[in-house]
Write a protein that holds these residues in place. Structure first.
Motif, PDB file in Angstrom:
ATOM      1  N   THR A 446       0.858  -1.192   0.000  1.00 39.55           N
ATOM      2  CA  THR A 446       0.000   0.000   0.000  1.00 39.55           C
ATOM      3  C   THR A 446       0.893   1.242   0.000  1.00 39.55           C
ATOM      4  O   THR A 446       1.767   1.381   0.868  1.00 39.55           O
ATOM      5  CB  THR A 446      -0.919   0.009   1.229  1.00 39.55           C
ATOM      6  N   HIS A 448       0.936   5.362   0.135  1.00 39.05           N
ATOM      7  CA  HIS A 448       0.215   6.591   0.468  1.00 39.05           C
ATOM      8  C   HIS A 448       0.942   7.747  -0.223  1.00 39.05           C
ATOM      9  O   HIS A 448       2.011   8.179   0.219  1.00 39.05           O
ATOM     10  CB  HIS A 448       0.160   6.796   1.980  1.00 39.05           C
ATOM     11  N   THR A 454      -4.405   6.927  -2.048  1.00 42.59           N
ATOM     12  CA  THR A 454      -3.954   5.667  -1.455  1.00 42.59           C
ATOM     13  C   THR A 454      -4.021   4.597  -2.542  1.00 42.59           C
ATOM     14  O   THR A 454      -5.086   4.357  -3.122  1.00 42.59           O
ATOM     15  CB  THR A 454      -4.825   5.266  -0.259  1.00 42.59           C
ATOM     16  N   THR A 475      -8.531   5.240  -2.950  1.00 45.83           N
ATOM     17  CA  THR A 475      -9.073   6.485  -2.401  1.00 45.83           C
ATOM     18  C   THR A 475     -10.588   6.464  -2.428  1.00 45.83           C
ATOM     19  O   THR A 475     -11.260   6.781  -1.426  1.00 45.83           O
ATOM     20  CB  THR A 475      -8.543   7.671  -3.204  1.00 45.83           C
TER      21      THR A 475
END
Length: 855
Positions: A446, A448, A454, A475
């Motif tokens: 993941t 960010h 995201t 997102t």
């Protein structure tokens, strides 16, 4: 005399002794010369005894004549004679034995010479057998152990020990060992001689001969040298090559690809089975005999021109196999003695390759239209594919992406542009991300991003190298989760304010939620419907509100059943309070079930009222049909009388009518006919509505039907100065239908057309048929029907009097539609303003000869 007898008895002892000594002599034993010598000695002994007796007898007689008193002297004489005879016999025997001994010595010398000669011959044979180039194995008849003579050279690999030599599988080639053992078994069991050449494990050649002589089996192993060895090797090589060629031909004959061999002149010398099938030959041999070619002349000439000994021909050619165009991958090898070739059908491979190209292109186009960014890197970690979403996500320029950058370079560019999240140790983070190329599992991470997005990054390594990177934007998902939670709360509030009762139960039969309407309908409290309460408890709380015993029990069974498919249930409840509830059992995800209860008291009451009203309307309709039918029958008879009397007044026999009277009579006749037609139409429609209309099917000629219709409509056409055009191909044949109703359909259509067509116009009656139907089409040149009236043109009593010459009841097209439907056909209408109207009827031709009642 007694003394004589005693003396004679004693004289026999020497003979007995001689006999015993003869039997005791070793020369008289059985075997050799003993038997013959014994017989000779026996004869001599007998002659000697006879001579002694003859001498003794005269002596005794002479003594008796001289004096009887000289008995002692006579006895002495006898004894002397016996002794003399014995001595003579011994002397003769000695002489004979000496002579016989000389003969035996001569025979012994002869036997010694023969033995010496035999030993010399055996030594010669042993010296011959002991040659290092041959070895003989001898089996006695019925014996299992063999005798081995001679030796083979060590370089042949043959064991020198006897027990190891017969283990052929250890020092011979497997094929030669199996063939030799089989030949030896045939030699020993069936006396079948053999000659063969075998190979040792050291690639040496031996000649083996098997023969049977004197009840013995001989197998000779001979090591070949020089020319004989070369000839044997050539023979083995020839057999090996022949076996290999035969094996390869058998192998090629079983494959599905055509294979051929040509001689030096380019003619076919051999083809396999697949080649014969490809050229539609009965067999491969017949294909060679007939010279059937798989490839065309141009292709063969091209192969002949391009193929050389050092450069075989390999290309794809097109030909026809079994009537289909086929693409073949042809390989042709040229030698000094001819050529050989093989063709592989690559039509399917070409189709698959093209399909693969289209599939890859389609996948690329599909990925390019995906909203999810995708990037594919090859085994060198260079970018090979990216979609529009990838380019938009990272905002990279096209020249950089088209340069196929390395994955590491791409990550560096993204970090420089501030697209990637900041890391404490960038190098370790990048190495971890690029470790997917050495991993067997899919890597998920993941990211960010600094812009607030995201991403879920999914990297999958390819089996042949490379990796696919998928960037899923989470997102919106996070946003959707927040919205979902809000929606759940809103739905909870909404359910609580619904007028329908709602209750949701889990798979364990315990209630999860319920709204106030549910508790109010069943008269239970919030504590009784608290989440976690079992349905049995709720069933007991609701049991006092209704009299039906199996209601909530059905709910409990539906909730806790183990069926693979959970059915949806619905029905009604009537409570003691007078409420009528509609219930529904609806399966939900996660094995949950929802019960809904709707108060249908007012709806049921309204429905009951509507049913009663509908029943009243139905009875009124039946009364109307009965009235119409009764009135129609009652009106038909007076109208028939009026028409009959009107026609009677027109006849000259009644009297002459003035002009006004004749005009009135015509009006009466016309009006009566129109009224009778209306009455008949109403009666037909009433019959159809009542379901008692029957069709009398019969086979009728279509041309006769058209002629009859044209004659009946002729007066109407002449009255309006119109022309009827009938278009029908010759030989229309017959149709099975009700002749009267079919004629009535066509007359109604033509009458309607004459009513709406202008004068001096043409009405067209077109007729055609296909395999199962006959079509009748009537076209006029009138003003047409407005689009808003096309929907009601087949309704009853919808007359279009303002556009037609005559007003009517508006039943013509309605009757046409009813009669066509009774024939299992259909009718359609096509009308355009200012262009006229065309009505087409389809009548099936597969009807049976029976009467069909309208239902």
């Amino acid at each position: 005399m007694a003394v004589k007898k005693t003396s004679l008895s004693k004289q026999a002892d020497p003979v007995s002794g001689l006999r015993m000594r003869a039997f005791g002599n070793p020369y008289f034993a059985n075997g050799g010369y003993g038997r013959k010598t014994y017989i000779r000695l026996k004869r001599i002994a007998r002659s000697l005894l006879s001579g002694t007796a003859l001498v003794a007898l005269p002596t005794a007689a002479f003594a008796q004549e001289e004096t009887a008193v000289q008995l002692f002297s006579s006895a002495q004489v006898i004894v002397s004679s016996v002794v003399i005879g014995a001595l003579g016999a011994a002397l003769l025997s000695t002489v004979w034995l000496v002579r016989q001994r000389g003969n035996m010595e001569v025979e012994t010398e002869e036997m010694r010479g023969a033995l010496s000669e035999a030993q010399q011959r055996i030594s010669k044979y042993e010296a011959l057998i002991a040659d290092k180039n041959r070895r003989i194995v001898v089996w006695e008849s019925g014996a299992f152990k063999a005798e081995l003579l001679g030796h083979l050279p060590v370089e042949t690999g043959a064991p020198q020990a006897d027990n190891e030599f017969l283990a052929f599988g250890r020092w011979l080639r497997p094929g030669s060992a199996a063939e030799l053992e089989k030949a030896i078994d045939e030699l020993r069991s069936n006396a079948r001689s053999f000659d063969m050449v075998i190979e040792t494990a050291r690639d040496e050649v031996l000649e083996v001969q098997g023969r049977v002589s004197g009840g013995k089996a001989f197998v000779r192993f001979l090591a070949l040298n020089n020319l004989r060895a070369e000839l044997a090797e050539l023979k083995i090589e020839r057999d090996r090559l022949g076996s290999s060629i035969s094996m390869f031909e058998s192998l090629l004959d079983t494959i599905e690809q055509p294979v051929w061999r040509r001689d030096a002149q380019g003619k076919l010398a051999w083809v396999n089975h697949a080649y014969g099938e490809a050229v539609d030959a009965i067999s491969s041999a017949r294909a060679v005999e007939e010279g059937r070619e798989l490839l065309g002349t141009v292709s063969r000439e091209m192969i002949r021109a391009k193929a050389t000994v050092t450069s075989p021909y390999h290309d794809r050619l097109s030909t026809v196999v079994h009537g289909n165009r086929t693409v073949l991958d042809v390989v042709d090898v040229v030698t000094t003695d001819g050529s050989a070739g093989m063709a592989i059908d690559v039509s399917e491979a070409e189709a698959v390759r093209e399909e693969l190209k289209r599939t890859l292109k389609s996948h690329a186009e599909t990925l390019d239209h995906l909203a999810t960014p995708v990037a594919i890197f090859d085994s060198q970690r260079r970018l090979q594919f990216y979609n529009q979403a990838f380019m938009q996500l990272w905002d990279l320029d096209l020249p950089f992406l088209e340069s196929k950058p390395d994955n590491s370079e791409l990550l560096d560019r993204l970090r420089t542009n501030g697209k990637l999240p900041e890391q404490l140790n960038w190098r370790n983070w990048k190495d971890t991300a690029l470790a997917v190329y050495q991993s067997l599992d899919t890597k998920t991470d993941t990211w960010h991003l600094p812009n607030g997005q995201t991403l879920r990054v999914i990297a999958t390594a390819h089996p042949q190298g490379g990796a696919t990177w998928v960037f899923e934007n989470l997102t919106e998902q996070v946003d959707l989760e927040a919205r979902y939670n809000t929606l759940v709360r809103v739905q909870g509030e909404t359910i609580d304010h619904l007028t329908e009762g709602v209750a949701v139960f889990g798979p364990d039969g315990r209630i999860r939620l319920s709204n106030p309407a549910f508790r109010a309908l069943w008269g239970i409290t919030t504590e009784q419907a608290e989440p976690g309460t079992h349905i049995k408890t709720i069933e007991a709380a609701c049991a006092a509100s209704y009299a039906e015993p199996d209601g909530w029990r059905r709910f409990a069974q539906a909730l806790t059943a183990f069926d693979d498919e959970r059915p949806t249930l619905d029905g009604k409840f009537q409570l003691y309070t007078g409420l009528i509830l509609d219930y529904a059992v609806t399966p939900l995800p996660n094995a949950q079930t929802m019960l809904t209860f709707v108060d249908k008291t007012a709806s049921v009451q309204a429905e009951t009222a509507l049913k009663e009203k509908n029943e009243a309307l139905r009875k009124a309709d039946e009364l109307k049909n009965d009235f119409v039918q009764h009135v129609s029958y009652e009106l038909r008879s007076p109208l028939t009388n009026i028409i009959g009397f009107t026609d009677l007044l027109k006849t000259p026999g009644i009297g002459t009518l003035n002009e006004r009277q004749a005009e009135y009579i015509d009006h009466i006749s016309t009006s009566s006919s129109v009224l009778l037609t209306i009455v008949n139409d109403i009666l037909d429609l009433a019959t159809v509505d009542a379901g008692i209309m029957e069709l009398n099917y019969s086979e009728l000629a279509i041309e006769d039907l058209l002629d009859d219709v044209a004659m009946q409509i002729a007066d109407r056409l002449q009255e309006n100065n119109m022309t009827l055009e009938i278009i029908a191909p010759a030989g229309m044949g017959t149709i099975v239908a009700d002749q009267q109703r079919l004629k009535q359909i066509l007359i109604k259509l033509l009458t309607n057309a004459t009513n709406f067509s202008p004068e001096n116009s043409t009405i067209t009656l077109n007729c055609w048929r296909d395999a199962a139907n006959v079509f009748f089409s009537v076209r006029d040149r009138g003003p047409g029907i407005p689009p808003d009236m096309l929907k009601t043109v087949f309704d009853r009593f919808k007359a279009q009097a303002k556009d037609g010459k005559r007003s009517g009841a508006g039943l013509g097209l309605s009757i046409v539609e009813s009669f066509v439907h009774l024939h299992n056909g259909d009718v359609s209408i096509d009308s355009r303003a200012g262009e006229g109207t065309t009505v087409t009827c389809r009548i099936p031709t597969n009807a049976s000869f029976h009467s069909v009642a309208a239902e």
